[in-house]
Design an enzyme around this catalytic site. Structure first.
Site, short mmCIF file in Angstrom:
data_model
loop_
_atom_site.label_atom_id
_atom_site.label_comp_id
_atom_site.label_asym_id
_atom_site.label_seq_id
_atom_site.Cartn_x
_atom_site.Cartn_y
_atom_site.Cartn_z
N GLY A 11 1.21 -1.39 0.22
CA GLY A 11 0.26 0.26 -0.08
C GLY A 11 0.99 1.68 0.15
O GLY A 11 2.06 1.61 -0.33
N THR A 64 -9.59 -0.56 2.99
CA THR A 64 -10.24 1.06 3.18
C THR A 64 -10.99 1.45 2.21
O THR A 64 -11.58 2.93 2.10
CB THR A 64 -8.76 1.86 2.86
OG1 THR A 64 -8.07 0.93 1.76
CG2 THR A 64 -7.31 1.51 3.55
N THR A 103 -7.26 6.41 11.26
CA THR A 103 -7.56 7.32 10.73
C THR A 103 -8.69 8.28 11.13
O THR A 103 -9.32 8.17 12.27
CB THR A 103 -8.90 6.66 9.57
OG1 THR A 103 -9.30 7.19 9.12
CG2 THR A 103 -9.23 5.73 9.74
N ASP A 104 -8.33 9.31 10.09
CA ASP A 104 -9.86 10.42 11.14
C ASP A 104 -11.17 10.22 10.66
O ASP A 104 -11.66 10.74 11.51
CB ASP A 104 -8.84 12.02 10.09
CG ASP A 104 -9.80 11.47 9.08
OD1 ASP A 104 -9.49 10.88 8.35
OD2 ASP A 104 -10.17 12.90 7.63
N TYR A 127 -16.58 2.16 7.63
CA TYR A 127 -15.06 2.19 7.95
C TYR A 127 -14.30 3.02 9.23
O TYR A 127 -14.00 1.93 9.91
CB TYR A 127 -14.76 2.73 6.96
CG TYR A 127 -13.17 3.30 7.21
CD1 TYR A 127 -11.97 2.18 6.90
CD2 TYR A 127 -12.94 4.64 6.96
CE1 TYR A 127 -11.04 2.50 6.70
CE2 TYR A 127 -11.56 4.62 6.65
CZ TYR A 127 -10.06 4.21 6.43
OH TYR A 127 -9.02 4.10 6.95
N LYS A 131 -12.54 0.49 12.23
CA LYS A 131 -11.35 1.53 12.69
C LYS A 131 -10.93 1.99 14.22
O LYS A 131 -10.33 2.31 14.92
CB LYS A 131 -10.93 2.78 11.78
CG LYS A 131 -10.51 1.82 10.41
CD LYS A 131 -9.36 0.92 10.30
CE LYS A 131 -7.73 2.25 10.49
NZ LYS A 131 -6.44 0.63 9.89
#
Length: 243
Positions: A11, A64, A103-104, A127, A131
């Site tokens: 990635g 993702t 992640t935000d 998502y 997370k």
């Protein structure tokens, strides 16, 4: 020599760590991706971890596909949550250190200012929910972990906003881009350098940290900057996120 296992190595972030790895010859890197270290298969995670016996794990792997996750929640949860619980448990049992990338999207995006580590998460997507569950499991099973939340990642590798915009601008005469969402685009190479600098320092401070490049910009303005740098002629139109 410490052995570092990097998951999701093909990635964006994993690829940038590969680029930097030769500058850290005192580390032995083991780069794995979905083919040889599938995070949706617990038994394989267990067997591969015990075979590799890492001193440090950098988990760059994640599900993702934000939109697809809405209809594929089981896979997203397996990779973003359950696999992290397993990795964290294995690290705690073996004494390995764990750096987990988050992640935000664990936030709802409504704040007019940048989120800090003390802000309460409130994910609005599958998502983001998975997370956040991964973060919780990580700290529960391996409290000494480092979790790094980042945002709007781009690089020359993989799929990202910059590459998508360059492609669409070559294919279309005009393009609508959201103009009422603001964030901090993060160059994956910079994030990779931050992680390796932490590991190279020999100092370990566990917890949740936010890391992105400085500044803020809307998707629309970001697209216009990409257009200028890429010398494209496509007409960029600003549109609201709700459209």
């Amino acid at each position: 020599m410490k052995k570092i296992l990097v998951t999701g190595a093909n990635g964006q972030l994993g690829s940038e760590i590969k680029v930097l790895a030769p500058h850290y010859p005192h580390f032995e890197f083991v780069f794995t991706d979905i083919e040889d270290f599938p995070l949706d298969q617990t038994e394989v995670i267990n067997s591969n971890f015990k075979r590799i016996q890492p001193d440090i794990v950098i988990n760059c792997a994640a599900y993702t596909a934000v939109d697809k996750a809405e209809t594929d929640s089981n896979t997203a949860d397996a990779i973003n949550h359950l696999a992290i619980a397993t990795l964290a448990t294995l690290c705690a049992q073996s004494g390995a250190k764990l750096v987990h990338i988050s992640t935000d999207y664990v936030f709802d995006g409504s704040s007019p200012v940048a989120y800090t580590e003390t802000d309460l998460p409130n994910p609005k997507s599958v998502y983001g929910v998975t997370k956040l569950a991964g973060e919780t499991a990580c700290l529960k099973n391996c409290p000494e972990s480092i979790i790094i939340r980042t945002a709007w990642v781009y690089s020359e590798f993989g799929n990202n906003f910059v590459k998508t915009m360059l492609r669409l601008m070559s294919e279309r005469e005009s393009l609508g881009v959201v103009n009422d969402q603001v964030g901090s685009p993060t160059y994956a190479a910079d994030l990779a350098q931050v992680i390796l600098t932490i590991l190279d320092s020999g100092k370990w401070a566990s917890g949740i940290f936010h890391d992105s490049n400085a500044g803020e910009i809307s998707w629309y303005d970001f697209a216009n900057d990409i257009k200028e740098i890429g010398k494209k002629t496509c007409d960029i139109k600003g549109i609201p996120a709700s459209s």
